[in-house]
Design a protein around this motif. Structure first.
Motif, PDB file in Angstrom:
ATOM      1  N   VAL A 362       0.837  -1.202   0.000  1.00 12.34           N
ATOM      2  CA  VAL A 362       0.000   0.000   0.000  1.00 12.34           C
ATOM      3  C   VAL A 362       0.873   1.253   0.000  1.00 12.34           C
ATOM      4  O   VAL A 362       0.618   2.227  -0.728  1.00 12.34           O
ATOM      5  CB  VAL A 362      -0.956  -0.012   1.203  1.00 12.34           C
ATOM      6  CG1 VAL A 362      -1.694   1.313   1.313  1.00 12.34           C
ATOM      7  CG2 VAL A 362      -1.944  -1.158   1.083  1.00 12.34           C
ATOM      8  N   ALA A 363       1.926   1.237   0.810  1.00  5.62           N
ATOM      9  CA  ALA A 363       2.801   2.405   0.870  1.00  5.62           C
ATOM     10  C   ALA A 363       3.570   2.597  -0.433  1.00  5.62           C
ATOM     11  O   ALA A 363       3.810   3.736  -0.861  1.00  5.62           O
ATOM     12  CB  ALA A 363       3.781   2.258   2.035  1.00  5.62           C
ATOM     13  N   ALA A 364       3.947   1.490  -1.086  1.00  3.84           N
ATOM     14  CA  ALA A 364       4.746   1.599  -2.309  1.00  3.84           C
ATOM     15  C   ALA A 364       3.904   2.000  -3.511  1.00  3.84           C
ATOM     16  O   ALA A 364       4.337   2.783  -4.353  1.00  3.84           O
ATOM     17  CB  ALA A 364       5.460   0.273  -2.586  1.00  3.84           C
ATOM     18  N   THR A 365       2.674   1.459  -3.617  1.00  2.00           N
ATOM     19  CA  THR A 365       1.844   1.714  -4.786  1.00  2.00           C
ATOM     20  C   THR A 365       0.901   2.896  -4.602  1.00  2.00           C
ATOM     21  O   THR A 365       0.428   3.464  -5.587  1.00  2.00           O
ATOM     22  CB  THR A 365       1.027   0.474  -5.131  1.00  2.00           C
ATOM     23  OG1 THR A 365       0.161   0.140  -4.025  1.00  2.00           O
ATOM     24  CG2 THR A 365       1.955  -0.701  -5.409  1.00  2.00           C
ATOM     25  N   GLY A 366       0.593   3.224  -3.349  1.00  3.24           N
ATOM     26  CA  GLY A 366      -0.368   4.298  -3.117  1.00  3.24           C
ATOM     27  C   GLY A 366      -1.803   3.888  -3.381  1.00  3.24           C
ATOM     28  O   GLY A 366      -2.676   4.745  -3.508  1.00  3.24           O
ATOM     29  N   SER A 367      -2.083   2.574  -3.463  1.00  6.38           N
ATOM     30  CA  SER A 367      -3.435   2.067  -3.724  1.00  6.38           C
ATOM     31  C   SER A 367      -3.938   1.302  -2.506  1.00  6.38           C
ATOM     32  O   SER A 367      -3.168   0.563  -1.875  1.00  6.38           O
ATOM     33  CB  SER A 367      -3.447   1.138  -4.944  1.00  6.38           C
ATOM     34  OG  SER A 367      -2.970   1.831  -6.094  1.00  6.38           O
ATOM     35  N   PRO A 368      -5.229   1.451  -2.173  1.00  6.94           N
ATOM     36  CA  PRO A 368      -5.767   0.733  -1.008  1.00  6.94           C
ATOM     37  C   PRO A 368      -5.898  -0.753  -1.283  1.00  6.94           C
ATOM     38  O   PRO A 368      -6.058  -1.184  -2.434  1.00  6.94           O
ATOM     39  CB  PRO A 368      -7.128   1.400  -0.782  1.00  6.94           C
ATOM     40  CG  PRO A 368      -7.518   1.911  -2.124  1.00  6.94           C
ATOM     41  CD  PRO A 368      -6.237   2.322  -2.806  1.00  6.94           C
ATOM     42  N   LEU A 369      -5.857  -1.532  -0.224  1.00  9.39           N
ATOM     43  CA  LEU A 369      -6.033  -2.984  -0.306  1.00  9.39           C
ATOM     44  C   LEU A 369      -6.969  -3.430   0.809  1.00  9.39           C
ATOM     45  O   LEU A 369      -6.974  -2.856   1.903  1.00  9.39           O
ATOM     46  CB  LEU A 369      -4.694  -3.712  -0.177  1.00  9.39           C
ATOM     47  CG  LEU A 369      -3.683  -3.542  -1.323  1.00  9.39           C
ATOM     48  CD1 LEU A 369      -2.394  -4.274  -0.986  1.00  9.39           C
ATOM     49  CD2 LEU A 369      -4.266  -4.058  -2.633  1.00  9.39           C
ATOM     50  N   ARG A 370      -7.765  -4.470   0.515  1.00  7.57           N
ATOM     51  CA  ARG A 370      -8.614  -5.090   1.535  1.00  7.57           C
ATOM     52  C   ARG A 370      -8.786  -6.558   1.175  1.00  7.57           C
ATOM     53  O   ARG A 370      -8.650  -6.960   0.010  1.00  7.57           O
ATOM     54  CB  ARG A 370      -9.972  -4.394   1.620  1.00  7.57           C
ATOM     55  CG  ARG A 370     -10.773  -4.443   0.332  1.00  7.57           C
ATOM     56  CD  ARG A 370     -12.155  -3.896   0.524  1.00  7.57           C
ATOM     57  NE  ARG A 370     -12.885  -3.823  -0.728  1.00  7.57           N
ATOM     58  CZ  ARG A 370     -14.193  -3.608  -0.821  1.00  7.57           C
ATOM     59  NH1 ARG A 370     -14.903  -3.448   0.288  1.00  7.57           N
ATOM     60  NH2 ARG A 370     -14.778  -3.550  -2.000  1.00  7.57           N
ATOM     61  N   GLY A 371      -9.107  -7.351   2.167  1.00  6.31           N
ATOM     62  CA  GLY A 371      -9.276  -8.766   1.915  1.00  6.31           C
ATOM     63  C   GLY A 371      -9.445  -9.539   3.200  1.00  6.31           C
ATOM     64  O   GLY A 371      -9.536  -8.978   4.298  1.00  6.31           O
ATOM     65  N   ASN A 372      -9.481 -10.861   3.034  1.00  2.00           N
ATOM     66  CA  ASN A 372      -9.627 -11.792   4.152  1.00  2.00           C
ATOM     67  C   ASN A 372      -8.383 -12.663   4.223  1.00  2.00           C
ATOM     68  O   ASN A 372      -7.863 -13.115   3.200  1.00  2.00           O
ATOM     69  CB  ASN A 372     -10.878 -12.661   3.987  1.00  2.00           C
ATOM     70  CG  ASN A 372     -12.153 -11.833   3.989  1.00  2.00           C
ATOM     71  OD1 ASN A 372     -12.258 -10.869   4.738  1.00  2.00           O
ATOM     72  ND2 ASN A 372     -13.114 -12.210   3.157  1.00  2.00           N
TER      73      ASN A 372
END
Length: 645
Positions: A362-372
């Motif tokens: 997330v810090a490297a790409t600047g895109s949010p992530l979510r999951g299980n």
């Protein structure tokens, strides 16, 4: 124009347009037909009149021939008989042997021969005549063109006949001019009334007006019946927009407008339930945002701001645990700054952070992530980047400032899209807070730093000197103050230029930083004058530092680029130094600084490229030379007096 007005106008255009066009077409057609009929009447009348005049000419020719062929003694009787029968109005016979027939045999007074039917070039236009010849006898039969004859011709042709050509006609009439020609020796003018169909035009206008009135009434009714449900719908929408969610629209008919009204009522009911749910969430979120706003406006301390942001985000999304990591501006590495709900101490090494690979992505790409994850300790996660707010004037963004991560949504298997949007909002608040703190720190640093040399400025000097004097006084320690001034710096500016002078100042500041300890602090007081604070240092240590700085300046001339033509590219410089010690030479910060400044003037007066140590009683100073060979070796005793520069 309102919708009702537009519908009315459209209906009138659709209905009245064809009516008006048809009326214009009928009016034009009637006028054209009327003109064609008038032309046909004139053509028929011209033919009829021409035939009648030709018949008169033939009749006159027959009468003249009849008189010419009879014996001389019978000519008068024949002529009288022909006139009596109306075949000619007068017959003129000329015979040299019968002078008594020299005038005529006529029923009236002779009026001349008139115009000859065979040659109508000359003669009285009010008479037509025909001539016959037998030996020396000439017989002329004439017919007078009077009003009675013209009336008979007009009755036969159905027009008014006037003797002569180019006779102006009355208004509302059409005329045809018949020129004199063989067989029709007299010019005639035929006149016929145009017969404008005024009544037809009035009837047509009345029909158009009645149709227009009916169309206007029908258009108003149609527009009213169409726009009234829309008006009710607009009224209800306005009431809903003003907050009255109990408003409903009546359903007049089961048509398209009725279905629209039903859909609006269903939408209003669902909107009312959503608003009630959002109101409850808004009240809860408002309380947390009030706390967050108070914190953001009252402090620049990230250790107070970040926990409030994280707790508010966890409450808004029903998360069990959360973590905030910030990147180090120096090396760009992520470091945990705040966490709640995590097992054990949250201030742990980076290798032990939960889902370290996810947070790094997330810090490297600047895109949010979510999951299980499927792990009992942490079933679901949601991480968004913390970015600096966009600023067009500041240029490109700083990039990712950190990561805001939440774990295990209570009451749900995983985080939803609404949770992602909510967490983005709080990440934006965190980005603003971090950015503001760093901007504040940078602005504070710039306000206390000299931009040319990178050293602290005079403003920060007074603050640090006061703080160091208080600390030395509190703990019974000593503080040495050095005041340094480049020798003959004005000559450097005058000879080499101010750009070279700035390079000399920058290099001099760099050599000062190299020659000091980590706890020592250097300042640019102004111009070519500098100040160095040596905490927990006595006069002897100050003399050693002064000797070292003087040698560092003197031994290596400063390289300047570009150099001026005809001048060397290296500038030899030297420095004069004044030394004062707290509390020996002053009881306050200003007294110590003044004592060091007076010692500097003593060094200047001693020939420059040297130092002087302030004394407690006298206003003079202890002489010293910045030559390593004459360095002090045993306490703060004055060195030998040497040649100054």
């Amino acid at each position: 124009m309102t919708l009702r007005g537009r519908l009315t106008s459209a209906f009138l255009v659709v209905v009245l347009g064809p009516v008006l066009l048809g009326s214009i077409f009928v009016a034009v057609t009637v006028g054209a037909v009327n003109r064609e009929r008038t032309t046909e009447r004139l053509d028929h009348a011209a033919t009829t009149v021409s035939v009648a005049v030709g018949a008169i000419c033939r009749q006159l020719q027959a009468s003249a021939d009849a008189v010419a062929v009879v014996p001389a003694e019978s000519r008068r009787a024949v002529a009288d008989q022909l006139v009596a029968r109306g075949l000619a109005t007068e017959i003129l016979v000329t015979d040299p042997e019968q002078p008594n027939l020299g005038r005529s045999a006529t029923t009236g007074d002779p009026g001349g021969a008139g115009r000859d039917c065979a040659d109508p070039g000359a003669g009285e236009p009010s008479r037509v005549s025909a001539s016959a010849y037998a030996q020396d006898v000439t017989v002329i039969a004439a017919q007078r063109i009077d009003a009675a004859l013209l009336d008979r011709l007009g009755e036969a042709a159905g027009v008014a006949v006037t003797l002569g050509a180019d006779v102006p006609g009355a208004a509302g009439t059409a005329r045809r001019d018949l020129r004199a020609e063989p067989g029709r020796p007299v010019p005639l003018t035929l006149t016929v009334p145009t017969g404008e169909p005024t009544f037809r035009y009035l009837a047509l206008l009345l029909i158009v007006l009645v149709t227009a009135a009916v169309a206007v009434l029908a258009a108003r009714w149609l527009a009213r019946s169409t726009t009234r449900p829309l008006g009710d719908l607009a009224w209800a929408a306005d009431r809903v927009a003003n907050g009255d969610l109990d408003t409903r629209v009546p359903i007049p008919r089961p048509d398209e407008l009725g279905r629209l009204a039903g859909t609006f009522n269903r939408m209003t009911r669902e909107l009312q339930s959503y608003v009630q749910a959002l109101t409850a969430s808004r009240d809860q979120l408002r309380r947390h945002l009030a706390i967050l706003g108070d914190t953001l406006s009252s402090t620049h301390d990230l250790d107070r701001i970040l926990p409030v942001i994280l707790r508010t985000a966890m409450t808004a999304t029903s998360a069990r645990a959360g973590l905030i990591l910030l990147t180090d501006p120096a090396d760009g590495r992520l470091a945990a700054r705040c966490g709640f709900g995590l097992a054990g101490d949250w201030d742990m090494p980076g290798a032990e952070l939960p889902h370290r690979a996810v947070l790094g992505t997330v810090a490297a790409t600047g895109s949010p992530l979510r999951g299980n994850t499927g792990q009992p300790a942490c079933e679901s996660y949601l991480a968004v980047p913390i970015c600096a707010p966009p600023d067009e004037e500041a240029g490109p963004e700083e990039g990712t400032l950190g990561v805001l991560a939440l774990f295990d949504r209570l009451g749900g298997a995983s985080f939803e899209d609404t949770d992602l949007r909510t967490l983005r909002t709080f990440a934006g608040q965190a980005g603003v807070a971090v950015h503001n703190v760093r901007v504040h720190e940078e602005a504070q640093r710039l306000s206390l730093t000299d931009p040319l040399t990178g050293l602290w400025n005079y403003r920060y000097l007074r603050e640090v000197l006061r703080r160091e004097v208080e600390r030395a006084s509190r703990f019974g320690r000593m503080l040495t103050v050095l005041v340094l001034d480049l020798d003959h710096f004005k000559e450097v500016n005058d000879t080499y230029g101010h750009t070279a002078g700035d390079q000399v100042l920058g290099e001099f500041a760099r050599r000062i930083r190299i020659g000091l300890r980590e706890v020592d602090v250097a300042f640019r007081q102004g111009g070519e004058e500098f100040v160095v604070l040596l905490p927990e240092t006595d006069a002897y240590g100050g003399v050693i530092v002064a000797e070292r700085l003087g040698a560092a300046v003197r031994d290596r001339p400063v390289l300047v680029e570009p150099r001026r033509p005809g001048l060397p590219d290296r500038i030899p410089i030297s420095v004069s130094i004044g030394i004062a010690v707290f509390p020996e030479h002053g009881a306050t910060a200003q007294e110590v600084l003044d004592a060091a400044d007076e010692a500097l003037y003593a060094a200047k007066n001693a020939g420059r490229d040297t130092y002087r140590l302030a004394v407690r009683v006298s206003r003079g100073g202890t002489e010293g030379h910045l030559d390593p060979a004459t360095a002090v070796t045993g306490g703060p005793q004055p060195p030998r007096h040497g040649r100054g520069r």
